[in-house]
Write a protein that holds these residues in place. Sequence first.
Motif, PDB file in Angstrom:
ATOM      1  N   LEU A 237      -3.375  -6.033  -6.077  1.00 32.40           N
ATOM      2  CA  LEU A 237      -3.592  -4.977  -5.087  1.00 32.40           C
ATOM      3  C   LEU A 237      -5.031  -4.983  -4.589  1.00 32.40           C
ATOM      4  O   LEU A 237      -5.291  -4.662  -3.423  1.00 32.40           O
ATOM      5  N   ARG A 238      -5.955  -5.348  -5.453  1.00 33.02           N
ATOM      6  CA  ARG A 238      -7.355  -5.425  -5.018  1.00 33.02           C
ATOM      7  C   ARG A 238      -7.617  -6.689  -4.208  1.00 33.02           C
ATOM      8  O   ARG A 238      -8.301  -6.668  -3.183  1.00 33.02           O
TER       9      ARG A 238
ATOM     10  N   GLY B 223      -5.517   5.523  -4.722  1.00 30.03           N
ATOM     11  CA  GLY B 223      -5.328   4.261  -5.408  1.00 30.03           C
ATOM     12  C   GLY B 223      -4.078   4.222  -6.265  1.00 30.03           C
ATOM     13  O   GLY B 223      -3.266   5.158  -6.270  1.00 30.03           O
ATOM     14  N   THR B 224      -3.921   3.134  -6.993  1.00 34.70           N
ATOM     15  CA  THR B 224      -2.755   2.898  -7.832  1.00 34.70           C
ATOM     16  C   THR B 224      -3.206   2.600  -9.251  1.00 34.70           C
ATOM     17  O   THR B 224      -4.179   1.871  -9.459  1.00 34.70           O
TER      18      THR B 224
ATOM     19  N   PRO C 112      -4.513  -6.800  -0.350  1.00 31.15           N
ATOM     20  CA  PRO C 112      -4.714  -5.733   0.621  1.00 31.15           C
ATOM     21  C   PRO C 112      -5.985  -4.927   0.416  1.00 31.15           C
ATOM     22  O   PRO C 112      -6.254  -3.989   1.179  1.00 31.15           O
ATOM     23  N   ARG C 113      -6.803  -5.288  -0.602  1.00 31.41           N
ATOM     24  CA  ARG C 113      -8.087  -4.607  -0.852  1.00 31.41           C
ATOM     25  C   ARG C 113      -7.888  -3.109  -1.097  1.00 31.41           C
ATOM     26  O   ARG C 113      -8.594  -2.275  -0.543  1.00 31.41           O
ATOM     27  N   ARG C 114      -6.947  -2.779  -1.968  1.00 29.88           N
ATOM     28  CA  ARG C 114      -6.676  -1.394  -2.319  1.00 29.88           C
ATOM     29  C   ARG C 114      -7.181  -1.116  -3.733  1.00 29.88           C
ATOM     30  O   ARG C 114      -7.155  -1.989  -4.599  1.00 29.88           O
TER      31      ARG C 114
ATOM     32  N   LEU D  60       1.384   3.363  -3.342  1.00 28.16           N
ATOM     33  CA  LEU D  60       0.169   3.131  -2.556  1.00 28.16           C
ATOM     34  C   LEU D  60      -0.384   4.457  -2.061  1.00 28.16           C
ATOM     35  O   LEU D  60      -0.282   4.802  -0.887  1.00 28.16           O
TER      36      LEU D  60
ATOM     37  N   ALA E 198      -1.638  -4.830   6.800  1.00 27.35           N
ATOM     38  CA  ALA E 198      -3.034  -4.527   7.090  1.00 27.35           C
ATOM     39  C   ALA E 198      -3.639  -5.546   8.054  1.00 27.35           C
ATOM     40  O   ALA E 198      -4.398  -5.190   8.968  1.00 27.35           O
TER      41      ALA E 198
ATOM     42  N   ALA F 158       1.828  -5.220   1.889  1.00 28.34           N
ATOM     43  CA  ALA F 158       0.757  -4.335   2.349  1.00 28.34           C
ATOM     44  C   ALA F 158      -0.368  -5.138   2.987  1.00 28.34           C
ATOM     45  O   ALA F 158      -0.981  -4.705   3.979  1.00 28.34           O
ATOM     46  N   TRP F 159      -0.636  -6.309   2.446  1.00 25.60           N
ATOM     47  CA  TRP F 159      -1.674  -7.185   2.983  1.00 25.60           C
ATOM     48  C   TRP F 159      -1.290  -7.678   4.373  1.00 25.60           C
ATOM     49  O   TRP F 159      -2.105  -7.654   5.312  1.00 25.60           O
TER      50      TRP F 159
END
Length: 329
Positions: free
Chosen positions: A221-222, A201-202, A225-227, A197, A319, A315-316
Amino acid sequence: MKPEEFLADLTRKPEVLAALAASLREANPWRHLHPLPGRVVLLGMGSSAYAAGVAARRMRAQGLLSVAELASSDLLPRWGGGTLAVAISATGGSRETIDALGRLDDGATVTALTNVPGSPITRLAASTVLMAAEPELGGVACRSFQHTLVMLLALEDHLLGRPAERLAATVEKAAEATAHLLATEADWRPVVADLLLGPAGTHIAAPARRLSSAQQSALMLREGPRRAAVACESGDWAHVDVYLTKNTDYRLLSYAGSSWDDGILEWTLPRRTTVVSVGGDLEGAAYVLRYPHDDEDDVRLLTETLVAELVAARAWIAAEAEAASAPGR
């Protein structure tokens, strides 16, 4: 979508997979297809399209005439009679997929592949195959993505006249591998998350035969957690993704098994790129994650996305907790 419920959906993967394996032994979900189709069109959006792409590629490699198309496309094949169109939608309500059914040739036979009995898409199909992934309370297609792959592998077997036992055994092994990753999450997930992370980005790479794993992982991931996350095919990586290793804090999740990993190593090793390898060793990787039966490609296909899904879920949740505790909330 609900992060805590998404995590709970993930933890139930082994038991729901085991039940699916048992059901495959009891009955072939595609036994209603008589006569066998001469051509297969797989339609879907998002995760459904990812699974369809791999399934169609596998069928073609066995000499079957099969394609996967985004349901939103206005360039759908017009192959007429003898065509099986499989409309894939976990919820059974994907409007693009429903719309696509009205744009097929009248001679095509439609089967709905869905997780919801009686959903809108089933009313437009001649038959229905259920994913048997059970309700996903988190609102994220995780088990249904996995079960979509299984059901499309079952379709491949049916068209080729293979016995059900081989796939049922593979699904059981995937359940065992999934249970292992869940049981050992505390050992590997924090370090994997820290490595992957990054601020830029990843990136996720997977072999063409399992490209859906990279696509689904990036989506998780998008979506949660909106990454920022991007998927790439392992061989194509050296043609399209390599450039960012020079001037960004590049983080790569590599799903093992590509014969083109040397193209990745050519650039990641000298540039000391942060790489996590899952399911096999990769020279220079900062971390290698192995699990039971990861020497079998179909087990990898049905298991490996859990790594990114768990990283995304945690991660979500973090966050959401941080946002809830922010001043002014």
